[in-house]
Design a protein around this motif. Sequence first.
Motif, PDB file in Angstrom:
ATOM      1  N   PRO A   1       2.969  -0.671   6.812  1.00 31.40           N
ATOM      2  CA  PRO A   1       1.985   0.334   7.242  1.00 31.40           C
ATOM      3  C   PRO A   1       1.100  -0.140   8.393  1.00 31.40           C
ATOM      4  O   PRO A   1       0.685   0.669   9.225  1.00 31.40           O
ATOM      5  CB  PRO A   1       1.160   0.573   5.976  1.00 31.40           C
ATOM      6  N   VAL A   2       0.799  -1.444   8.449  1.00 37.37           N
ATOM      7  CA  VAL A   2      -0.039  -1.954   9.534  1.00 37.37           C
ATOM      8  C   VAL A   2       0.618  -1.681  10.877  1.00 37.37           C
ATOM      9  O   VAL A   2      -0.046  -1.282  11.840  1.00 37.37           O
ATOM     10  CB  VAL A   2      -0.304  -3.464   9.350  1.00 37.37           C
ATOM     11  N   ARG A   3       1.926  -1.882  10.959  1.00 40.02           N
ATOM     12  CA  ARG A   3       2.629  -1.641  12.226  1.00 40.02           C
ATOM     13  C   ARG A   3       2.601  -0.168  12.610  1.00 40.02           C
ATOM     14  O   ARG A   3       2.772   0.175  13.785  1.00 40.02           O
ATOM     15  CB  ARG A   3       4.071  -2.139  12.113  1.00 40.02           C
ATOM     16  N   ASP A   4       2.392   0.702  11.628  1.00 36.93           N
ATOM     17  CA  ASP A   4       2.278   2.138  11.907  1.00 36.93           C
ATOM     18  C   ASP A   4       0.835   2.572  12.098  1.00 36.93           C
ATOM     19  O   ASP A   4       0.550   3.767  12.180  1.00 36.93           O
ATOM     20  CB  ASP A   4       2.889   2.947  10.752  1.00 36.93           C
ATOM     21  N   GLY A   5      -0.092   1.597  12.123  1.00 40.48           N
ATOM     22  CA  GLY A   5      -1.496   1.924  12.319  1.00 40.48           C
ATOM     23  C   GLY A   5      -2.219   2.343  11.057  1.00 40.48           C
ATOM     24  O   GLY A   5      -3.307   2.906  11.129  1.00 40.48           O
ATOM     25  N   ARG A   6      -1.647   2.050   9.872  1.00 44.40           N
ATOM     26  CA  ARG A   6      -2.258   2.443   8.599  1.00 44.40           C
ATOM     27  C   ARG A   6      -2.619   1.183   7.800  1.00 44.40           C
ATOM     28  O   ARG A   6      -2.043   0.900   6.763  1.00 44.40           O
ATOM     29  CB  ARG A   6      -1.294   3.322   7.806  1.00 44.40           C
ATOM     30  N   ALA A   7      -3.586   0.442   8.328  1.00 48.66           N
ATOM     31  CA  ALA A   7      -3.963  -0.818   7.698  1.00 48.66           C
ATOM     32  C   ALA A   7      -4.489  -0.616   6.283  1.00 48.66           C
ATOM     33  O   ALA A   7      -4.210  -1.415   5.384  1.00 48.66           O
ATOM     34  CB  ALA A   7      -5.010  -1.537   8.553  1.00 48.66           C
ATOM     35  N   GLY A   8      -5.245   0.448   6.078  1.00 44.62           N
ATOM     36  CA  GLY A   8      -5.781   0.715   4.745  1.00 44.62           C
ATOM     37  C   GLY A   8      -4.689   0.906   3.713  1.00 44.62           C
ATOM     38  O   GLY A   8      -4.752   0.348   2.604  1.00 44.62           O
ATOM     39  N   ASP A   9      -3.639   1.663   4.079  1.00 48.39           N
ATOM     40  CA  ASP A   9      -2.520   1.867   3.154  1.00 48.39           C
ATOM     41  C   ASP A   9      -1.820   0.552   2.843  1.00 48.39           C
ATOM     42  O   ASP A   9      -1.420   0.286   1.701  1.00 48.39           O
ATOM     43  CB  ASP A   9      -1.515   2.854   3.762  1.00 48.39           C
ATOM     44  N   GLY A  10      -1.655  -0.284   3.878  1.00 43.35           N
ATOM     45  CA  GLY A  10      -0.988  -1.556   3.668  1.00 43.35           C
ATOM     46  C   GLY A  10      -1.766  -2.469   2.742  1.00 43.35           C
ATOM     47  O   GLY A  10      -1.185  -3.121   1.865  1.00 43.35           O
ATOM     48  N   LEU A  11      -3.074  -2.517   2.915  1.00 42.28           N
ATOM     49  CA  LEU A  11      -3.901  -3.368   2.051  1.00 42.28           C
ATOM     50  C   LEU A  11      -3.846  -2.904   0.601  1.00 42.28           C
ATOM     51  O   LEU A  11      -3.705  -3.715  -0.321  1.00 42.28           O
ATOM     52  CB  LEU A  11      -5.344  -3.362   2.555  1.00 42.28           C
ATOM     53  N   VAL A  12      -3.944  -1.609   0.388  1.00 33.70           N
ATOM     54  CA  VAL A  12      -3.895  -1.079  -0.972  1.00 33.70           C
ATOM     55  C   VAL A  12      -2.556  -1.400  -1.627  1.00 33.70           C
ATOM     56  O   VAL A  12      -2.498  -1.805  -2.801  1.00 33.70           O
ATOM     57  CB  VAL A  12      -4.154   0.442  -0.961  1.00 33.70           C
ATOM     58  N   ALA A  13      -1.464  -1.247  -0.884  1.00 33.30           N
ATOM     59  CA  ALA A  13      -0.146  -1.544  -1.435  1.00 33.30           C
ATOM     60  C   ALA A  13       0.003  -3.030  -1.751  1.00 33.30           C
ATOM     61  O   ALA A  13       0.555  -3.406  -2.790  1.00 33.30           O
ATOM     62  CB  ALA A  13       0.943  -1.102  -0.448  1.00 33.30           C
ATOM     63  N   ALA A  14      -0.495  -3.888  -0.863  1.00 34.82           N
ATOM     64  CA  ALA A  14      -0.389  -5.323  -1.094  1.00 34.82           C
ATOM     65  C   ALA A  14      -1.228  -5.753  -2.292  1.00 34.82           C
ATOM     66  O   ALA A  14      -0.797  -6.610  -3.081  1.00 34.82           O
ATOM     67  CB  ALA A  14      -0.842  -6.083   0.160  1.00 34.82           C
ATOM     68  N   ILE A  15      -2.388  -5.176  -2.440  1.00 32.20           N
ATOM     69  CA  ILE A  15      -3.242  -5.512  -3.585  1.00 32.20           C
ATOM     70  C   ILE A  15      -2.530  -5.175  -4.896  1.00 32.20           C
ATOM     71  O   ILE A  15      -2.569  -5.943  -5.863  1.00 32.20           O
ATOM     72  CB  ILE A  15      -4.586  -4.766  -3.480  1.00 32.20           C
ATOM     73  N   ALA A  16      -1.875  -4.023  -4.932  1.00 31.37           N
ATOM     74  CA  ALA A  16      -1.141  -3.631  -6.139  1.00 31.37           C
ATOM     75  C   ALA A  16      -0.023  -4.627  -6.450  1.00 31.37           C
ATOM     76  O   ALA A  16       0.187  -5.008  -7.611  1.00 31.37           O
ATOM     77  CB  ALA A  16      -0.579  -2.225  -5.965  1.00 31.37           C
ATOM     78  N   GLN A  17       0.702  -5.068  -5.411  1.00 34.56           N
ATOM     79  CA  GLN A  17       1.791  -6.025  -5.614  1.00 34.56           C
ATOM     80  C   GLN A  17       1.248  -7.371  -6.104  1.00 34.56           C
ATOM     81  O   GLN A  17       1.793  -7.972  -7.040  1.00 34.56           O
ATOM     82  CB  GLN A  17       2.546  -6.232  -4.298  1.00 34.56           C
ATOM     83  N   VAL A  18       0.189  -7.851  -5.474  1.00 38.07           N
ATOM     84  CA  VAL A  18      -0.402  -9.129  -5.878  1.00 38.07           C
ATOM     85  C   VAL A  18      -0.953  -9.024  -7.291  1.00 38.07           C
ATOM     86  O   VAL A  18      -0.794  -9.940  -8.113  1.00 38.07           O
ATOM     87  CB  VAL A  18      -1.506  -9.548  -4.888  1.00 38.07           C
ATOM     88  N   GLY A  19      -1.594  -7.904  -7.597  1.00 37.33           N
ATOM     89  CA  GLY A  19      -2.130  -7.700  -8.939  1.00 37.33           C
ATOM     90  C   GLY A  19      -1.056  -7.737 -10.003  1.00 37.33           C
ATOM     91  O   GLY A  19      -1.265  -8.289 -11.096  1.00 37.33           O
ATOM     92  N   ALA A  20       0.101  -7.176  -9.695  1.00 38.99           N
ATOM     93  CA  ALA A  20       1.198  -7.179 -10.665  1.00 38.99           C
ATOM     94  C   ALA A  20       1.699  -8.594 -10.938  1.00 38.99           C
ATOM     95  O   ALA A  20       1.980  -8.961 -12.083  1.00 38.99           O
ATOM     96  CB  ALA A  20       2.338  -6.302 -10.152  1.00 38.99           C
ATOM     97  N   VAL A  21       1.785  -9.413  -9.881  1.00 32.73           N
ATOM     98  CA  VAL A  21       2.213 -10.805 -10.056  1.00 32.73           C
ATOM     99  C   VAL A  21       1.186 -11.571 -10.879  1.00 32.73           C
ATOM    100  O   VAL A  21       1.532 -12.331 -11.795  1.00 32.73           O
ATOM    101  CB  VAL A  21       2.419 -11.469  -8.686  1.00 32.73           C
ATOM    102  N   LEU A  22      -0.080 -11.375 -10.574  1.00 30.04           N
ATOM    103  CA  LEU A  22      -1.125 -12.084 -11.304  1.00 30.04           C
ATOM    104  C   LEU A  22      -1.173 -11.658 -12.774  1.00 30.04           C
ATOM    105  O   LEU A  22      -1.389 -12.489 -13.666  1.00 30.04           O
ATOM    106  CB  LEU A  22      -2.487 -11.827 -10.645  1.00 30.04           C
ATOM    107  N   ALA A  23      -0.981 -10.366 -13.021  1.00 28.12           N
ATOM    108  CA  ALA A  23      -1.013  -9.886 -14.402  1.00 28.12           C
ATOM    109  C   ALA A  23       0.115 -10.493 -15.233  1.00 28.12           C
ATOM    110  O   ALA A  23      -0.048 -10.749 -16.432  1.00 28.12           O
ATOM    111  CB  ALA A  23      -0.914  -8.361 -14.410  1.00 28.12           C
ATOM    112  N   GLU A  24       1.239 -10.751 -14.582  1.00 31.13           N
ATOM    113  CA  GLU A  24       2.370 -11.345 -15.290  1.00 31.13           C
ATOM    114  C   GLU A  24       2.083 -12.792 -15.687  1.00 31.13           C
ATOM    115  O   GLU A  24       2.416 -13.229 -16.792  1.00 31.13           O
ATOM    116  CB  GLU A  24       3.618 -11.283 -14.410  1.00 31.13           C
ATOM    117  N   HIS A  25       1.485 -13.537 -14.803  1.00 21.13           N
ATOM    118  CA  HIS A  25       1.279 -14.968 -15.038  1.00 21.13           C
ATOM    119  C   HIS A  25      -0.121 -15.299 -15.575  1.00 21.13           C
ATOM    120  O   HIS A  25      -0.291 -16.313 -16.245  1.00 21.13           O
ATOM    121  CB  HIS A  25       1.509 -15.743 -13.739  1.00 21.13           C
TER     122      HIS A  25
END
Length: 222
Positions: free
Chosen positions: A180-204
Motif C-alpha cells: 500500500p505504501v507504494r500506492d500512496g496508502r501508508a495508513g493502510d499499509g501500517l494497519v495491515a502490518a500491525i495486524a500481521q505482527v500482532g498475530a505473530v506475537l499472539a502466537e508466541h
Amino acid sequence: MVISEADHARVTVAVMEAERHTAGEIVTAVAEKSDSYHDAALHWAVLAMLGVPAVLAWRPELAPRIWEGLVESWSPQPAGAPLLVALVGSVLVFLLFRLLFTWQPLRMAMTPGATKTRRVRRQALALFRVGAERRTRGRTGVLIYLSLAEHRAEIIADAAIHDKVPEDVWGEAMAALLGPVRDGRAGDGLVAAIAQVGAVLAEHFPRGENDVNELPDRLIEP
C-alpha cells in the motif's frame, strides 16, 4: 505522501487491538526520510567534475577551441590555457551539479538503493534503542518503522521475541506494509502490518492476566 490525522487514529486503534491478544508491545514510527543524502549528491558532483578533464584528455583539441571562443582570437594563447580551461570547467560543473542536487527528489532518485536501505536500517535501529529496546519487563517490544521517501521499512524485535521468532517470519508483515505504501496508502499499509505482527506475537507471547501496556500505542513521527 503524508500521514493524516485519520491515519494516526487508525494506527492507534490497530495497535490497541493487536495488543489485546499478546504480551508483546508494538511501537510504530513513520519518518519523512531517514537521511538527507547530501553525501550522495557530493559524490555525483565530484564524479561529474572529474569528467571534464577526462573529456579534455580524450579530445585535447577541445581546450584550445574553448579558449579561443572565450578570448579574442588575436590574443596569444598561453601555454597553460588547456589546464586553465580544465580547472574552470571542472569548478563550474561541480557547482552546477551541487545546485541541481539541492532538489531532494533528484538526490533521492540518484542515491543507490543499497545506500538507502542501510540508512533506513540505521535510523530504525537508533529509534528502536531509544523507544523500544529493553523498555518492557519481558523484552517483548517490536518496532515497525516506515521511511516514506525511500519506500522502505524495518521491523525490529527485542531480545525475547528475536530469540523465538526468525526474522523471515516478518516477511508477510513487510509485504503488507510496503504494498500500500507504494500506492500512496501508508495508513493502510501500517494497519495491515500491525495486524500481521500482532498475530505473530499472539502466537508466541499470548497475553497474560496481569499484562499492562508499557509502550505508547500512538504513531510516532520522529
